[in-house]
Design an enzyme around this catalytic site. Sequence first.
Site, mmCIF file in Angstrom:
data_model
loop_
_atom_site.group_PDB
_atom_site.id
_atom_site.type_symbol
_atom_site.label_atom_id
_atom_site.label_comp_id
_atom_site.label_asym_id
_atom_site.label_seq_id
_atom_site.Cartn_x
_atom_site.Cartn_y
_atom_site.Cartn_z
ATOM 1 N N TYR A 53 -5.387 -2.007 -15.765
ATOM 2 C CA TYR A 53 -4.462 -1.775 -17.061
ATOM 3 C C TYR A 53 -3.822 -3.013 -17.317
ATOM 4 O O TYR A 53 -3.513 -3.062 -18.439
ATOM 5 C CB TYR A 53 -3.880 -0.635 -16.576
ATOM 6 C CG TYR A 53 -2.807 -0.930 -15.416
ATOM 7 C CD1 TYR A 53 -1.575 -1.259 -16.057
ATOM 8 C CD2 TYR A 53 -2.918 -0.766 -14.161
ATOM 9 C CE1 TYR A 53 -0.508 -1.435 -14.855
ATOM 10 C CE2 TYR A 53 -2.179 -1.255 -13.051
ATOM 11 C CZ TYR A 53 -0.709 -1.276 -13.488
ATOM 12 O OH TYR A 53 0.178 -1.655 -12.518
ATOM 13 N N HIS A 63 1.937 1.764 -3.645
ATOM 14 C CA HIS A 63 0.796 2.313 -4.474
ATOM 15 C C HIS A 63 0.450 3.658 -4.056
ATOM 16 O O HIS A 63 0.118 4.207 -5.079
ATOM 17 C CB HIS A 63 -0.282 1.171 -4.353
ATOM 18 C CG HIS A 63 -0.167 -0.270 -4.875
ATOM 19 N ND1 HIS A 63 -0.692 -1.198 -4.500
ATOM 20 C CD2 HIS A 63 1.047 -0.787 -5.851
ATOM 21 C CE1 HIS A 63 -0.201 -2.123 -5.169
ATOM 22 N NE2 HIS A 63 0.913 -1.852 -6.083
ATOM 23 N N GLU A 87 0.971 -1.348 0.008
ATOM 24 C CA GLU A 87 -0.073 -0.033 -0.141
ATOM 25 C C GLU A 87 0.886 1.332 -0.103
ATOM 26 O O GLU A 87 0.439 2.094 -0.650
ATOM 27 C CB GLU A 87 -1.127 -0.071 1.140
ATOM 28 C CG GLU A 87 -1.920 -0.984 1.220
ATOM 29 C CD GLU A 87 -2.809 -1.278 -0.244
ATOM 30 O OE1 GLU A 87 -2.733 -0.052 -0.749
ATOM 31 O OE2 GLU A 87 -3.711 -2.187 -0.129
ATOM 32 N N ARG A 126 -6.766 2.015 -11.535
ATOM 33 C CA ARG A 126 -5.459 1.299 -11.713
ATOM 34 C C ARG A 126 -5.621 0.008 -11.171
ATOM 35 O O ARG A 126 -4.539 -0.413 -10.702
ATOM 36 C CB ARG A 126 -4.309 2.082 -11.067
ATOM 37 C CG ARG A 126 -4.178 3.599 -11.715
ATOM 38 C CD ARG A 126 -2.555 4.077 -11.388
ATOM 39 N NE ARG A 126 -2.291 4.163 -10.031
ATOM 40 C CZ ARG A 126 -1.207 4.874 -9.412
ATOM 41 N NH1 ARG A 126 -0.523 5.594 -10.247
ATOM 42 N NH2 ARG A 126 -1.102 4.601 -8.003
ATOM 43 N N GLY A 129 -10.741 -2.909 -5.335
ATOM 44 C CA GLY A 129 -9.117 -2.755 -5.306
ATOM 45 C C GLY A 129 -8.699 -1.563 -5.064
ATOM 46 O O GLY A 129 -7.924 -0.608 -5.365
ATOM 47 N N ASP A 137 -13.229 -11.327 -3.030
ATOM 48 C CA ASP A 137 -12.509 -11.752 -3.922
ATOM 49 C C ASP A 137 -13.083 -11.265 -5.166
ATOM 50 O O ASP A 137 -14.019 -11.580 -5.762
ATOM 51 C CB ASP A 137 -12.412 -13.304 -4.061
ATOM 52 C CG ASP A 137 -11.377 -13.867 -5.109
ATOM 53 O OD1 ASP A 137 -11.362 -13.178 -6.235
ATOM 54 O OD2 ASP A 137 -10.830 -14.818 -5.131
ATOM 55 N N HIS A 141 6.511 -2.464 -13.661
ATOM 56 C CA HIS A 141 5.634 -3.145 -13.320
ATOM 57 C C HIS A 141 5.803 -4.368 -14.350
ATOM 58 O O HIS A 141 5.544 -5.829 -13.847
ATOM 59 C CB HIS A 141 4.256 -2.828 -13.297
ATOM 60 C CG HIS A 141 4.143 -2.083 -12.091
ATOM 61 N ND1 HIS A 141 4.562 -0.687 -11.762
ATOM 62 C CD2 HIS A 141 3.467 -2.425 -10.930
ATOM 63 C CE1 HIS A 141 4.231 -0.221 -10.698
ATOM 64 N NE2 HIS A 141 3.543 -1.302 -9.855
#
Length: 356
Positions: free
Chosen positions: A263, A166, A163, A260, A193, A244, A308
């Site tokens: 993507y 991000h 976290e 985000r 998310g 989930d 990433h």
Amino acid sequence: MSSPVPAAAEHSADVRDDALYEQYLRACDMTYRGTVDMFVLKAAYELGLFSHLAGEPQSVEALATATGSRLNRLVKFTDMLVEMELLTRDAEGRLALTPFARQFFLPPNPANENLTMEPFVRYAVTIMERYHLHLAKVIRGEMDFTALTPWPPRTREDSAFYEEIHRSNNHFVRNLLVEEADLEGVTHLLDVGGGNGDIAIALAKRFPSIERITLVNLPSALEIVRDNVAAHGLSDRIVPVALDMYRDPYPACDAVLFARILYPFNAQVCAMLLGKAQAALPSGGRVIVADMLLRDERGLANYDYLAHFLTSVGVDPAMMTFKRQDEYFDVFGQLGFVDARKVARHGHVLYQARKG
């Protein structure tokens, strides 16, 4: 006597040389700049230079003592940092951080927590030695990518690691959503998310009509979200839940946000997740997708995205993929969404549509 070169030929040669020079500069960036930038940052971080200079300017002698460095070598190293515009030197020769360095390379603080590279530099310092320096072995299948912290995270500490990274670069996507999201009149938003809650907090403050934001995250991250929203006095409006997002049905709501999240996935996975959103929405309900762009509006490559993607090279099966961004319009049409539109800014793109 030799004949003079025609002016047109000279001009043509200049044009070719200009184009070749541009390619040469790009080759230099790939060969030298990446090496210099990353390894200089790595050394500066390991020496603690940015933290030592977070306060008042200091002499290089004082820095050498504080960092346990050889003075003559630190002098040369800090000369490089000055040339790289990370440090400045005053009339007395004391060193200080530039505003650029303060923004991006100090540890997260209220002034930079949504726009800083420091958490990723800390991460990269270790992962480059374990992974990036061995990419040929990775591609041959002799090594795999192994995260520093378990994925999925199992504890609060595990989730805090992810976290923080991000959170450290959500400034631009958060601003794009605050300024462009079609959320007027929405009373219940599902944030799939939603990270530590920074974006949900910004949207709750921007749109007072939103009575509830259900924020989906992993069980180990829920306390992080609760603490964050409580600090902003929004515990009654932002509620984190463990769900989930791939398997569980989404709760009924007026709007669904994927910020985000989609993507890296191909169109088929995106269609599956957007289909779950469609099932949770009433007629007229809204879906919002905020993505990083692979290339920004200037045509420049997004190295956040590529960094990433690079880790996914060492994972089987690879989850990430490059996709044509406007495929979202095709998926919206297949799922019965209407009034689809997009806006791009600062390396991000926002797609919005309504359920027909």
